[in-house]
Design a protein around this motif. Sequence first.
Motif, PDB file in Angstrom:
ATOM      1  N   LEU A 261      57.918  36.638  41.095  1.00 49.59           N
ATOM      2  CA  LEU A 261      57.289  36.365  42.388  1.00 49.59           C
ATOM      3  C   LEU A 261      58.033  35.259  43.128  1.00 49.59           C
ATOM      4  N   HIS A 265      59.897  35.840  46.680  1.00 50.16           N
ATOM      5  CA  HIS A 265      59.472  35.022  47.815  1.00 50.16           C
ATOM      6  C   HIS A 265      60.632  34.195  48.365  1.00 50.16           C
ATOM      7  N   HIS A 266      61.390  33.559  47.487  1.00 49.06           N
ATOM      8  CA  HIS A 266      62.489  32.685  47.915  1.00 49.06           C
ATOM      9  C   HIS A 266      63.621  33.488  48.570  1.00 49.06           C
ATOM     10  N   LYS A 268      63.202  36.389  50.003  1.00 49.17           N
ATOM     11  CA  LYS A 268      62.608  37.120  51.121  1.00 49.17           C
ATOM     12  C   LYS A 268      62.853  38.639  51.045  1.00 49.17           C
ATOM     13  N   THR A 271      57.165  40.204  50.115  1.00 50.89           N
ATOM     14  CA  THR A 271      56.155  39.150  50.164  1.00 50.89           C
ATOM     15  C   THR A 271      55.278  39.206  48.929  1.00 50.89           C
ATOM     16  N   VAL A 272      54.699  38.069  48.599  1.00 53.79           N
ATOM     17  CA  VAL A 272      53.800  38.009  47.442  1.00 53.79           C
ATOM     18  C   VAL A 272      52.618  38.951  47.639  1.00 53.79           C
TER      19      VAL A 272
END
Length: 446
Positions: A261, A265-266, A268, A271-272
């Motif tokens: 996750l 997220h980092h 991109k 999305t979570v």
Amino acid sequence: MDYSAAWIAGGTFVIVMLAILSEKLHLTIAAFLGAMVLIFAHVLTLSEAIDYISRSHATLALFFGVMVLIRAFEPTQIFAYLAGQMVKISQGSGKMLLLGIVAITTPICAVLPNATTVMLLAPLIPPLAQDIGVDFVPLLILMVLVANSAGLLTLVGDPATFIVGQGINMTFADYMKQLSLGGVLAIAVIVALLPILFPKIWRMKFEGYDRLKLPEINHPRVLAVGSGIIVLVLVLFVIGESLPFPIQPAAVALLGAVLALLLAHHSKIDTVNNILKDVDWSTLIFFMSIFVLIGSLEKTGVVQQLSHLLAWVLGQNILLGCGVLMVLVAAFSSVIPNIPLVVAMVPLLKEYLLTINLIEPAMASPDFTGQLPPIVLPLFYAMMFGATLGGNATLVGASANIVAAGVAELHGTKISFARFLSYGMPVAVAQVGVSFLFVIVAFFVF
């Protein structure tokens, strides 16, 4: 013993299983509704129901973690890429195409839930098969047979295997040492039967495979980092429980999930919220509801009564018990989901062993953390093999089978019960027979 409560608990469980078998009601709804009936009938309190769920927290945590881990890397197109490689490595040979499906599906499903993996790989097979002029239905059936069987290679490869392993406090490393060979033999049976089950494709030579536009990997840097996360998870699966501060497989899976996750997220790539939205919540709720249903059978004494019947039939003959259990569990697993079956059978087997004085009372408790006597363990091993391999026999025997059938229907072809049976039954019978011989040789001869 409260007989009215026992009748309600037993009747509810039977009705839920019949509803699932009839396919008139979604299995999650059937199990969830059954659990709520038990609570509102005062067979269990809500607190007791949650307590039975919490006893199986490791199963829920493991499969939630792995689901998140798989879904987080979906934007990289790694599964589409692997499906393309099945065709590429075949080099125009039907024989190599079949072996390629076995070679790619086996390692993935040894560590990832088979139904989830098939859900990602199966939709890619029909268009690729149609492009090279091959009937995609046998390829889908082969994929699910391999996916189901590969679950026996490791402790975490199949929910049924993990549930039984947790019930006897078996570590990942112990499973690899004692039972992984049985999984290898199950895959070997499929390979040996390929020219018999798929003779037309086995002899086929097809053209144009080199002109196909195969899927490519997206976000290769993210996938490279993600591969490091997967390697870490696999290493901790193997050695985690032997570290000075032991780490259970469920905790390892959750660690992998949160790292995946974080990476998604980092970077991109997703999305979570999107990742968590696509988690198979239906399966997790089904698990929880089944744990409540089986808890009611334990509380009301149904399990104990059935254990007396088992003791009367089998006595202390462990070898006979292994044979009977493997065949019966395989037969039941061919028509009903194996998860509720093994969840029910683990406490039932322990009560049976307690009845015939082969284990101490403390060992039958769900809170027991030690090791059962080696003499009784083959019974649980036989149940693992029967529950997993029995699902290969019929179209409704495993969730992966149903996923593949749904994919086929979306592409205009319905996989009939009889057609699946013609492939699945010979495989399941051969695998159960070989597995029984393996159990005999590994645990009774040597």
